[in-house]
Each structure stands twice: as structure tokens, then as C-alpha cells.
Motif scaffolding. Structure first.
Motif, short mmCIF file in Angstrom:
data_model
loop_
_atom_site.label_atom_id
_atom_site.label_comp_id
_atom_site.label_asym_id
_atom_site.label_seq_id
_atom_site.Cartn_x
_atom_site.Cartn_y
_atom_site.Cartn_z
N SER A 120 59.78 30.20 46.70
CA SER A 120 60.12 29.72 48.05
C SER A 120 61.25 28.70 48.04
O SER A 120 61.89 28.48 49.08
CB SER A 120 58.89 29.10 48.71
OG SER A 120 57.84 30.04 48.83
N ALA A 121 61.48 28.05 46.92
CA ALA A 121 62.47 26.97 46.85
C ALA A 121 63.89 27.51 46.84
O ALA A 121 64.15 28.61 46.33
CB ALA A 121 62.24 26.13 45.60
N THR A 122 64.80 26.73 47.41
CA THR A 122 66.22 27.09 47.35
C THR A 122 66.79 26.70 46.00
O THR A 122 66.22 25.87 45.27
CB THR A 122 67.02 26.38 48.44
OG1 THR A 122 67.03 24.97 48.18
CG2 THR A 122 66.43 26.65 49.82
N LEU A 123 67.94 27.27 45.67
CA LEU A 123 68.62 26.91 44.43
C LEU A 123 68.92 25.42 44.39
O LEU A 123 68.73 24.77 43.35
CB LEU A 123 69.90 27.74 44.29
CG LEU A 123 70.63 27.65 42.94
CD1 LEU A 123 71.27 28.98 42.60
CD2 LEU A 123 71.69 26.55 42.93
N ASP A 124 69.36 24.86 45.51
CA ASP A 124 69.68 23.43 45.54
C ASP A 124 68.43 22.56 45.34
O ASP A 124 68.49 21.52 44.68
CB ASP A 124 70.36 23.05 46.86
CG ASP A 124 71.82 23.48 46.89
OD1 ASP A 124 72.37 23.77 45.81
OD2 ASP A 124 72.40 23.53 47.99
N GLU A 125 67.30 22.98 45.91
CA GLU A 125 66.07 22.22 45.72
C GLU A 125 65.65 22.22 44.24
O GLU A 125 65.25 21.18 43.70
CB GLU A 125 64.95 22.80 46.59
CG GLU A 125 65.13 22.51 48.08
CD GLU A 125 64.19 23.30 48.96
OE1 GLU A 125 63.99 22.92 50.12
OE2 GLU A 125 63.64 24.34 48.48
N LEU A 126 65.75 23.38 43.61
CA LEU A 126 65.43 23.46 42.19
C LEU A 126 66.40 22.63 41.36
O LEU A 126 66.00 21.95 40.41
CB LEU A 126 65.48 24.92 41.73
CG LEU A 126 64.41 25.85 42.31
CD1 LEU A 126 64.68 27.30 41.87
CD2 LEU A 126 63.01 25.42 41.86
N TYR A 127 67.66 22.66 41.74
CA TYR A 127 68.70 21.91 41.03
C TYR A 127 68.42 20.41 41.08
O TYR A 127 68.46 19.72 40.06
CB TYR A 127 70.06 22.23 41.65
CG TYR A 127 71.23 21.47 41.06
CD1 TYR A 127 72.01 22.01 40.04
CD2 TYR A 127 71.59 20.21 41.55
CE1 TYR A 127 73.09 21.33 39.52
CE2 TYR A 127 72.65 19.51 41.03
CZ TYR A 127 73.41 20.07 40.02
OH TYR A 127 74.48 19.38 39.51
N GLN A 128 68.11 19.90 42.26
CA GLN A 128 67.90 18.47 42.42
C GLN A 128 66.68 18.00 41.64
O GLN A 128 66.71 16.94 40.99
CB GLN A 128 67.76 18.12 43.91
CG GLN A 128 69.04 18.30 44.73
CD GLN A 128 70.19 17.44 44.23
OE1 GLN A 128 69.98 16.33 43.71
NE2 GLN A 128 71.41 17.93 44.38
N GLN A 129 65.59 18.75 41.69
CA GLN A 129 64.38 18.36 40.96
C GLN A 129 64.64 18.36 39.46
O GLN A 129 64.24 17.44 38.74
CB GLN A 129 63.23 19.29 41.31
CG GLN A 129 61.92 18.90 40.63
CD GLN A 129 60.70 19.62 41.19
OE1 GLN A 129 60.66 19.97 42.36
NE2 GLN A 129 59.69 19.83 40.36
N ALA A 130 65.31 19.42 38.97
CA ALA A 130 65.58 19.51 37.53
C ALA A 130 66.57 18.44 37.08
O ALA A 130 66.44 17.91 35.98
CB ALA A 130 66.10 20.90 37.19
N TYR A 131 67.55 18.12 37.92
CA TYR A 131 68.53 17.09 37.57
C TYR A 131 67.84 15.75 37.34
O TYR A 131 68.16 15.03 36.38
CB TYR A 131 69.59 16.98 38.67
CG TYR A 131 70.86 16.27 38.22
CD1 TYR A 131 70.91 14.89 38.08
CD2 TYR A 131 72.00 16.99 37.92
CE1 TYR A 131 72.06 14.24 37.66
CE2 TYR A 131 73.16 16.35 37.49
CZ TYR A 131 73.18 14.98 37.36
OH TYR A 131 74.32 14.36 36.93
N GLN A 132 66.90 15.41 38.21
CA GLN A 132 66.17 14.16 38.04
C GLN A 132 65.38 14.15 36.73
O GLN A 132 65.31 13.13 36.04
CB GLN A 132 65.23 13.94 39.24
CG GLN A 132 65.97 13.66 40.54
CD GLN A 132 65.01 13.56 41.72
OE1 GLN A 132 63.82 13.33 41.56
NE2 GLN A 132 65.54 13.76 42.92
#
Length: 426
Positions: A120-132
Motif C-alpha cells: 500500500s505504501a508509495t515509493l516515496d514513503e518507503l524511501y523516507q522510512q528507509a533513509y531514516q
């Protein structure tokens, strides 16, 4: 030749100087160089010495004072599940109550819960969580990781995960090598058609390869998930496409995953909490790395892998975090190392080899990474620690002070610095 940067006033450099894979008694061999400096040119190590470094200094050379602290190679975490959505704290009480993971999975929790959120997550949502998460890993001295997909269990989401990892590899200081883990669990839509899902995984691998999204293919080889025949079928197809195999093996039930990995020349077989003596003997005759994940045992209150038995049998061992939302939700890599010492009974020197040169070997990057040697990429960690043993003795805290990635400062005074790489010379 004048250096771009010289890190000096290092109390002691600790590094492997052996050709990997480092195995058996050699795992306790670490080179120590006191009152040392490292000269860096164009992101690579030009000189490591304990003598006068004036020959490497020009008007353009920057000097960095390590403050009489110790220095080690950048840590390499060769088993993570970096990219996912959400969290699974609702399962914590079940774990405390002793509910088996396979029972949680069968009820739609576990991996399948994260699959639903990740789809369900967007690419940007996954990106931000993983970046942190990457920033947290960097603060603990990790400079390279392996990152698995596996929370999609369908082609579009697996590609989404791998595309996030590929983008992060470009944007974040940590190097990321990607693994396609389509065979992580059976999705609900294939609950009664495992062979159909395996055919889909093999078909999807061709797309992953064409898009150049992964170097490795992994399989969760376990009772009730993918058995030995399933795993062999998937990995043989992966080898035909040019992927390098890895296997989640012997974590819960000893069904022979480690032996299969050794026979298929897998880069690593991971977990190994219930590996058999006969499998250890097979593994010792290969260059497949036994990748141990003590933080998973700690979090799940499960037995620990028999590290002493593996090392004594002349197996090459690495240690990784298994960072993921279900069984190891922690980016504290130093705690993983300390658990390796306290629970796996590994010496500090063995652990250092297990988080630097051996994982570099399993990832195929040991020519450039994994040790502080002339010609290698300057991935360097300065630890506020009296000596190597103190890193393990004073546990549960972050002893990283500074981190350099390819000769550029990425953590200074325990703070992640920006891409401009501005810092005060000392």
C-alpha cells in the motif's frame, strides 16, 4: 604523492590484513598499528603508517585529528531487510507469550502483515522510512549493507522495494547491494498453490535481471515455507540468470538449507541457529560464509547459532543484524556485535573480522572494502574507545565518534553531516 586528507593522531588501527574468506583460527588475527595515520587520495587509502606523514602533505591537504581514539574499517552489514512500510509492535506481546513465529505467520501476521503495508505504501514513503534507518545505521559505523526485498510477494511491489534501494544507494552515503527475496513467504493469493508462486518468482527474476535491480537472490528455506526442493528450483533458475545465491537456512527447523547452500556455492547461508554437525562439516569445505544473526535470537528469545563450533570447524563466519520489522527492529549494529561476543562467545577480534572482511567477501566487494589497506576505498570509523575490547565491554551504547565514507566525512562528532561535507579541520 600529496594526500587529499590525512587522519592522524589515531591511538590504534585495528584491521584484518588477511585474504578472505578468513576462517578458523585466522579469525582471531587482527593487525594493530599504534600512533597511526591514514593518508587518503581520491577516496582511496594512499598510505597507512605510524611514521612521519609530512611527505603526504601539501597546501591542499586537509588534516583531521582523530583525538587519540581507535580506528576500524567501516562495518559491513550483509543481511538486512531495509525497505518496508510500517512496524509490527502489535506482535510484541505475542512474542513475549511464546507464540511461535510460524503460528503468527499462519494467522496472517508476521511477514504477511508487512507485505500488506508495503504493497500500500508509495515509493516515496518507503524511501523516507528507509533513509531514516540508514542514517541510524551510519551513526553506528555501518558504511555498507546488503538489502533484501521480500515484502511485496508480487512483481510490482518487489520492484518498488528494489527501486527504493537503488535510489538510496545513489542518494545516501551507505553503499547498498540488493537482493531479490521474492521467496520470503507464500502470499495469501497463492496459499494453496506454492508451485504456481514459484513459477511466478522465476518469471519475475527475469524482469529483475533485465532492470538490473539486484545482484543476489535469496530464499527463506524453512519448514512450512520453501523446502529444499523448492529452494533448489528457485536458486538454479537464479544461477542460470547470473544471480548469486544466498539462503535463509536452519533458522527454525534443521531441514538441510546450509548444506544445500554450500553445495550450490551460495555467497552465504544465514541464521544457522539449528545447523547440524554434518552440515558444518560440509560448510567447512567451501567458501560459503556462515552469516550469523545474534540480534534475532536475542529479540525472539531463541537459541543462538553455534559460532564456536563453526569457527573451530574452520568455517568462515560473518555477523549481521537482520534488521527488519518483525524479528530485529534495531539499527544498533554495535549491539549486534556485542551480542556476538557475549552470546556467540566470539572474541572481539573474531567479531571484527566477521563484520568487515568476511561480509565484504560474501558481497563480492573485498577487493575494495573490508579492511584498512593501501588501494582500498577509505571507509573508516573512529571509535571513542580505549581499545578494541572496550567496544564490547562497554555495551549497549554508541561508541562511534566519526565516520568517513570513501574519504569523505559523513559522521562528525556523532552527527550525520550533509552532502557538502563541510567540517572543521583539527
Amino acid at each position: 604523492m600529496a594526500a587529499d586528507l590525512i587522519i592522524h593522531n589515531i591511538k590504534t588501527i585495528y584491521t584484518s590484513n588477511l585474504k578472505p574468506p578468513v576462517r578458523g583460527r585466522q579469525m582471531n588475527d587482527i593487525q594493530e598499528l599504534e600512533k597511526a595515520y591514514i593518508a587518503i587520495k581520491s577516496g582511496r587509502i594512499e598510505k597507512v603508517g605510524a611514521d612521519d606523514f609530512s611527505a603526504y602533505v601539501s597546501s591542499e591537504t586537509r588534516l583531521f585529528d582523530a583525538g587519540n581514539n581507535i580506528c576500524v574499517p567501516g562495518f559491513i552489514d550483509s543481511h538486512t531487510h531495509l525497505v518496508f512500510a510500517g512496524s509490527r509492535e502489535e506482535e510484541f506481546a505475542q512474542k513475549l507469550a511464546g507464540v511461535p513465529y510460524l503460528d503468527i505467520l499462519a494467522a496472517g501476521g508476521g511477514i504477511l502483515s508487512t507485505v500488506e503495508k508495503t504493497r500500500s505504501a508509495t515509493l516515496d514513503e518507503l524511501y523516507q522510512q528507509a533513509y531514516q534507518s540508514l542514517d541510524e545505521m551510519l551513526l553506528y559505523g555501518v558504511t555498507t549493507i546488503e538489502a533484501k526485498s521480500g515484502y511485496g510477494l508480487d512483481l510490482n511491489t518487489e520492484i518498488k522495494q528494489l527501486e527504493v534501494a537503488k535510489r538510496l544507494n545513489l542518494d545516501h552515503p551507505i553503499d547498498i547491494l540488493s537482493t531479490y527475496l521474492g521467496a520470503h513467504a507464500l502470499p495469501k493469493e497463492y496459499k494453496d498453490n506454492k508451485q504456481g508462486f514459484i513459477k511466478e518468482i522465476i518469471s519475475d527474476m527475469q524482469v529483475i535481471k533485465a532492470k538490473d535491480l539486484a545482484k543476489f537472490v535469496d530464499v527463506f528455506c524453512e519448514k512450512g515455507v520453501f523446502d529444499i526442493a523448492d529452494t533448489q528450483q528457485i536458486l538454479e533458475a537464479a544461477l542460470d540468470l547470473g544471480f548469486v545465491p544466498r539462503i535463509h537456512a536452519d533458522e527454525i527447523e534443521p531441514i538441510g538449507g546450509a548444506e544445500l547452500g554450500a553445495n550450490m556455492h551460495a555467497a552465504s547461508v544465514d541464521h544457522l541457529m539449528v545447523i547440524t554437525d554434518s552440515e558444518i562439516d560440509v560448510l567447512a569445505r567451501t567458501n560459503t560464509i556462515a552469516n550469523l544473526l545474534p540480534a534475532t535470537s536475542f529479540y525472539l528469545n531463541k537459541p543462538y547459532a553455534p559460532a564456536r563450533k563453526l569457527i573451530d570447524a574452520n568455517v568462515a563466519v560473518s555477523v549481521s543484524s537482520d534488521y527488519n520489522p518483525g524479528s530485529t527492529p534495531s539499527e544498533n549494529f554495535q549491539l549486534t556485535m556485542q551480542l556476538a561476543a557475549n552470546k556467540l562467545r566470539m572474541t572481539p577480534k573474531e567479531v571484527l573480522n566477521a563484520v568487515t572482511i568476511n561480509p565484504a567477501y560474501s558481497l563480492g566487494i573485498d577487493n575494495d572494502h573490508g579492511s584498512i589497506e593501501v588501494g582500498k576505498v577509505a571507509d573508516i570509523v573512529i571509535l571513542k574507545s580505549k581499545n578494541l575490547d572496550f567496544l564490547f565491554y562497554h555495551y549497549g551504547i554508541n561508541q562511534t565518534l566519526h565516520v568517513f565514507k570513501a574519504g569523505k566525512p559523513v559522521v562528525i562528532n556523532r552527527t550525520v553531516v550533509g552532502k557538502e561535507n563541510n567540517y572543521e579541520t583539527h
